[in-house]
Design a protein around this motif. Structure first.
Motif, PDB file in Angstrom:
ATOM      1  N   THR A  25      26.454  -7.025 -11.610  1.00  0.00           N
ATOM      2  CA  THR A  25      25.713  -5.772 -11.440  1.00  0.00           C
ATOM      3  C   THR A  25      26.169  -4.964 -10.224  1.00  0.00           C
ATOM      4  O   THR A  25      25.603  -3.901  -9.944  1.00  0.00           O
ATOM      5  N   SER A  26      27.166  -5.479  -9.503  1.00  0.00           N
ATOM      6  CA  SER A  26      27.678  -4.815  -8.290  1.00  0.00           C
ATOM      7  C   SER A  26      26.576  -4.625  -7.250  1.00  0.00           C
ATOM      8  O   SER A  26      26.525  -3.601  -6.552  1.00  0.00           O
ATOM      9  N   TYR A  27      25.701  -5.601  -7.165  1.00  0.00           N
ATOM     10  CA  TYR A  27      24.603  -5.544  -6.186  1.00  0.00           C
ATOM     11  C   TYR A  27      24.924  -6.464  -5.016  1.00  0.00           C
ATOM     12  O   TYR A  27      25.241  -7.639  -5.205  1.00  0.00           O
ATOM     13  N   ASP A  28      24.836  -5.920  -3.811  1.00  0.00           N
ATOM     14  CA  ASP A  28      25.117  -6.683  -2.600  1.00  0.00           C
ATOM     15  C   ASP A  28      23.790  -7.195  -2.028  1.00  0.00           C
ATOM     16  O   ASP A  28      22.968  -6.405  -1.536  1.00  0.00           O
ATOM     17  N   GLY A  70      24.853 -10.843  -9.007  1.00  0.00           N
ATOM     18  CA  GLY A  70      25.228  -9.807  -8.055  1.00  0.00           C
ATOM     19  C   GLY A  70      26.608  -9.239  -8.319  1.00  0.00           C
ATOM     20  O   GLY A  70      26.832  -8.022  -8.205  1.00  0.00           O
ATOM     21  N   GLU A  71      27.539 -10.112  -8.700  1.00  0.00           N
ATOM     22  CA  GLU A  71      28.897  -9.658  -9.000  1.00  0.00           C
ATOM     23  C   GLU A  71      28.927  -8.790 -10.254  1.00  0.00           C
ATOM     24  O   GLU A  71      29.605  -7.766 -10.308  1.00  0.00           O
TER      25      GLU A  71
END
Length: 271
Positions: free
Chosen positions: A41-44, A38-39
């Motif tokens: 790929t900047s996915y929350d 997630g970090e």
């Protein structure tokens, strides 16, 4: 006796405790990988979960088809049937060639070592190129037509079935082949008296499995080759006609479920 039983009890407790520790470590590693992904790929993940209700609401408000959309249902059925036929033909054709290469590639039925490695190499190359890549490669040579879709499914299916057939032959026919070799049987006799009778139910099962898989894959291939139900899906999707997209998707799901039920019934009968 009590000392011995107490020792056994402690041993079981230690084993269970070690398993719990391993499971906890594995869970922490998986959780860490999820957070790290997630970090990177900047996915929350929290925002993703919170957006699910809104996505479901959008689906129900935009993709429920009306009675007018059902007027196009015959066209959907015709192209869906075309897609199913391409899947069946490509799979059954690939299964014939896969059986030949599997006989050459199996250690039990190989003709010689050179041909065995060649058969495995060809199957490995075919298997490790995704069906989408096959479609894109073949579109350049054959254009957007049914032949391209057939060949893309054929090559991807061929590679998978060769490996599955080799494993089946090696597992199901070893004892029979050794017995026939001991009696001086010829190669054709070993194939038709031991390999095929012992392996055919499982080989047939793998073929049915690939027919199911290829019906799903054929939809994606159709997007790239401009054929079958995939072409129709792509056409209406680009027009933002979500009602037709919903009808096509539902038709594909129902068709796959029906074929899967038939396939499972046949597999239960033959195995």
């Amino acid at each position: 006796m009590s000392s011995k039983s107490s020792t056994q009890h402690l041993s079981r407790v230690n084993i269970i405790r070690k398993k719990h520790i391993r499971l906890t470590i594995a869970a922490l590693i998986i959780l860490g990988l999820i957070i790290l992904a997630g970090e990177i790929t900047s996915y929350d993940h929290i925002d993703g979960l919170l957006s699910i209700p809104a996505a479901i609401s959008w689906l129900f408000s935009n993709m429920l088809f009306s009675a007018g959309t059902l007027a196009n249902f015959p066209t959907v059925l015709r192209l869906l049937w075309e897609t199913i036929l391409i899947s069946i033909v490509s799979t059954t054709t690939a299964s014939v060639f896969a059986l030949i290469f599997a006989l050459l590639g199996s250690q039990l039925t190989q003709v010689n070592t050179f041909l065995m490695y060649v058969a495995k190499l060809v199957a490995s190359v075919s298997r490790n190129i995704p069906v989408v890549a096959w479609a894109l490669i073949l579109v350049l040579s054959f254009g957007t037509n049914s032949a391209t879709g057939f060949l893309a499914l054929f090559f991807a299916t061929f590679g998978f079935l060769v490996r599955a057939y080799i494993e089946t032959i090696d597992e199901a026919s070893s004892d029979s082949i050794e017995a026939l070799r001991a009696t001086g049987a010829t190669y054709p006799q070993m194939i038709f008296k031991a390999v095929l009778p012992g392996s055919m139910p499982q080989l047939f099962s793998w073929t049915l499995f690939m027919i199911e898989t290829n019906i799903r894959s054929a939809t994606l291939v159709g997007l790239l080759t401009g054929t079958g139900i995939g072409y129709l899906f792509d056409l209406y999707y680009k027009q933002l006609n979500y009602e037709m997209v919903s009808l096509i998707t539902l038709s594909i799901v129902v068709a796959v479920l029906i074929i899967e039920a038939i396939s499972n019934r046949i597999r239960r009968e033959i195995i």
